[in-house]
Design an enzyme around this catalytic site. Structure first.
Site, PDB file in Angstrom:
ATOM      1  N   GLN A  99       1.763  -2.219   5.843  1.00 44.41           N
ATOM      2  CA  GLN A  99       2.097  -0.851   6.244  1.00 44.41           C
ATOM      3  C   GLN A  99       2.377  -0.710   7.735  1.00 44.41           C
ATOM      4  OE1 GLN A  99      -0.643   2.799   5.723  1.00 44.41           O
ATOM      5  NE2 GLN A  99       0.503   2.620   3.801  1.00 44.41           N
ATOM      6  N   PHE A 100       1.613  -1.400   8.567  1.00 45.33           N
ATOM      7  CA  PHE A 100       1.865  -1.510  10.005  1.00 45.33           C
ATOM      8  C   PHE A 100       1.604  -2.960  10.404  1.00 45.33           C
ATOM      9  CE2 PHE A 100       1.017   2.986   9.573  1.00 45.33           C
ATOM     10  CZ  PHE A 100       1.903   3.581  10.458  1.00 45.33           C
ATOM     11  N   ALA A 101       2.421  -3.488  11.322  1.00 42.29           N
ATOM     12  CA  ALA A 101       2.267  -4.883  11.731  1.00 42.29           C
ATOM     13  C   ALA A 101       0.891  -5.146  12.325  1.00 42.29           C
ATOM     14  CB  ALA A 101       3.345  -5.255  12.744  1.00 42.29           C
ATOM     15  N   ASP A 102       0.252  -4.121  12.850  1.00 42.12           N
ATOM     16  CA  ASP A 102      -1.094  -4.259  13.429  1.00 42.12           C
ATOM     17  C   ASP A 102      -2.111  -4.743  12.402  1.00 42.12           C
ATOM     18  OD1 ASP A 102       0.556  -1.900  14.304  1.00 42.12           O
ATOM     19  OD2 ASP A 102      -0.759  -2.038  16.038  1.00 42.12           O
ATOM     20  N   TYR A 103      -1.797  -4.564  11.112  1.00 51.29           N
ATOM     21  CA  TYR A 103      -2.745  -4.929  10.062  1.00 51.29           C
ATOM     22  C   TYR A 103      -2.351  -6.209   9.324  1.00 51.29           C
ATOM     23  CZ  TYR A 103      -4.146  -0.145  11.000  1.00 51.29           C
ATOM     24  OH  TYR A 103      -4.546   1.009  11.623  1.00 51.29           O
ATOM     25  N   ILE A 104      -1.452  -6.952   9.914  1.00 55.92           N
ATOM     26  CA  ILE A 104      -1.001  -8.181   9.259  1.00 55.92           C
ATOM     27  C   ILE A 104      -1.972  -9.339   9.470  1.00 55.92           C
ATOM     28  CG2 ILE A 104       0.353  -9.252  11.136  1.00 55.92           C
ATOM     29  CD1 ILE A 104       2.606  -9.629   9.003  1.00 55.92           C
ATOM     30  N   HIS A 114      -1.454   0.953  16.009  1.00 53.75           N
ATOM     31  CA  HIS A 114      -0.225   1.253  15.275  1.00 53.75           C
ATOM     32  C   HIS A 114       1.007   1.016  16.146  1.00 53.75           C
ATOM     33  CE1 HIS A 114      -3.260   3.483  12.962  1.00 53.75           C
ATOM     34  NE2 HIS A 114      -2.458   3.345  11.937  1.00 53.75           N
ATOM     35  N   GLU A 122       0.837  -1.203   0.000  1.00 53.27           N
ATOM     36  CA  GLU A 122       0.000   0.000   0.000  1.00 53.27           C
ATOM     37  C   GLU A 122       0.872   1.253   0.000  1.00 53.27           C
ATOM     38  OE1 GLU A 122      -2.292  -0.546   3.525  1.00 53.27           O
ATOM     39  OE2 GLU A 122      -3.004  -2.523   2.890  1.00 53.27           O
ATOM     40  N   PRO A 165      -5.198  -9.978   8.801  1.00 56.76           N
ATOM     41  CA  PRO A 165      -5.985 -10.519   7.685  1.00 56.76           C
ATOM     42  C   PRO A 165      -5.172 -11.394   6.732  1.00 56.76           C
ATOM     43  CG  PRO A 165      -6.494  -8.205   8.016  1.00 56.76           C
ATOM     44  CD  PRO A 165      -5.310  -8.510   8.870  1.00 56.76           C
ATOM     45  N   GLU A 196      -4.781  -6.642   2.990  1.00 57.97           N
ATOM     46  CA  GLU A 196      -3.612  -7.417   3.418  1.00 57.97           C
ATOM     47  C   GLU A 196      -3.701  -8.878   3.009  1.00 57.97           C
ATOM     48  OE1 GLU A 196      -3.681  -3.661   5.418  1.00 57.97           O
ATOM     49  OE2 GLU A 196      -5.235  -5.222   5.324  1.00 57.97           O
TER      50      GLU A 196
END
Length: 337
Positions: free
Chosen positions: A82-87, A129, A29, A89, A60
């Site tokens: 973009q941030f590990a918090d969104y890994i 984040h 992204e 999915p 993701e």
């Protein structure tokens, strides 16, 4: 040699790999024209074109799924989350597909995927984040987990990861992108250019996966850390004047247990530091391994200094963040026993 910060070193690693191997592609992204939210991919699309460095939708699961398909057909994708918090999915694609494809296909297919992602706190990113999900991936057979703590290692480890034939999760501690952090949030930030660390060569070099680094030698206690916590731990022991051996794990899986074992057998004491939540964090695995291998050499219980079992707080970030006070208290306790 140039004095790079960690962002520049990571950019240089991808530049080297894109230039050396036409099968390397970078996707994620806003990583193309914009150059990434932290500018880690700045200039790469202009240099290598939109077919090798390209933007993706905010999806993701799709990013990782596409990367798995690319890898199966012979490419070496480097997707950015973009941030590990969104890994999260993308976990199913990483665990059920990327990590298993070599075994399921009896070696017919491999998954040379390197998933880059900024992780950790210390920047007031709040609960979405600031997360540190590294322990989830160390539980998955077939995935390697890498976390650098300085620009030299960041470039060398990333090149090793991209050249590796197995999937690698490459977590980048965003708190130290621009300079090391000793945990004293009320002090001015020191840039990497002012720190005595190895210069980052412009060309190709590698730091081997699975090999820890002893960043400070000592005899009284072993401190195990990675990422940002390497600097916080080292700063704390030096401020307190403790003769501690500080080990930067660099790679959580594969783990350099031999270096850890030799150090703990020498010092007889062990403190483990990580920013992730305590329960089932990687420190629990480290503690078990040290106990199993060094039991008869231990002079005190193994102690862990970690984040708390709560969502990452915004207003109370520095209470959650394992800083010099909490690390110092653990060191005092383990040396007293």
């Amino acid at each position: 040699m140039p004095r790079m910060n960690m962002i520049e070193a990571i950019n240089s690693a991808m530049d080297v790999c894109l230039g050396a191997d036409p099968d390397v592609v970078v996707l994620g992204e806003d990583i193309g024209f914009f150059g990434g939210v932290f500018r880690a991919t700045a200039g790469l699309q202009a240099k290598y074109g939109k077919t090798r460095v390209f933007d993706t939708p905010i999806n993701e699961c799709g990013i990782i799924g596409v990367a798995v398909g690319m890898a199966a057909y012979g490419l070496r994708p480097v997707p950015e989350i973009q941030f590990a918090d969104y890994i999260y999915p993308g976990l199913d694609q990483l665990v059920s597909e990327a990590a298993r494809i070599r075994h399921r296909s009896a070696g017919e297919f491999i998954a040379p995927i390197t998933v880059r992602s900024p992780f950790g706190g210390g920047i007031f990113g709040g609960q979405t984040h600031s997360q540190s999900p590294e322990a989830l991936f160390t539980h998955v057979s077939g995935v390697k987990t890498v976390i650098p703590s300085n620009p030299y290692d960041a470039k060398g480890l990333l090149i090793s990861a991209i050249e590796d034939n197995d999937p690698v999760i490459f977590f980048e501690p965003k708190r130290i992108y621009n300079g090391p952090f000793d945990g004293h949030y009320d002090r001015p930030v020191q840039p990497w250019s002012k720190v005595d660390t190895p210069d980052v060569p412009e060309g190709h070099y590698t730091v081997p996966l699975g090999k820890a680094a002893i960043v400070r030698e000592g005899n009284d206690v072993t401190v195990l850390a990675y990422g940002t916590m390497v600097h916080v731990a080292r700063g704390t022991v030096e401020e307190k004047g403790i003769d501690a051996e500080v080990i930067d794990l660099r790679t959580l899986l594969p783990l350099d247990i031999e270096t850890i074992e030799a150090s703990v057998k020498k010092t007889g004491r062990c403190v483990i530091v990580h920013e992730a939540t305590r329960t089932s964090g990687f420190g629990a695995e480290l503690s078990a391994l040290v106990q199993e291998r060094c039991f008869h050499h231990l002079e005190a219980p193994i102690l862990r200094v970690t984040g708390f079992d709560t969502p990452y707080p915004h207003s109370l970030e520095w209470a959650y963040f394992p800083g010099p006070v909490r690390i110092g208290t653990a060191l005092d306790q383990v040396l007293k026993d």
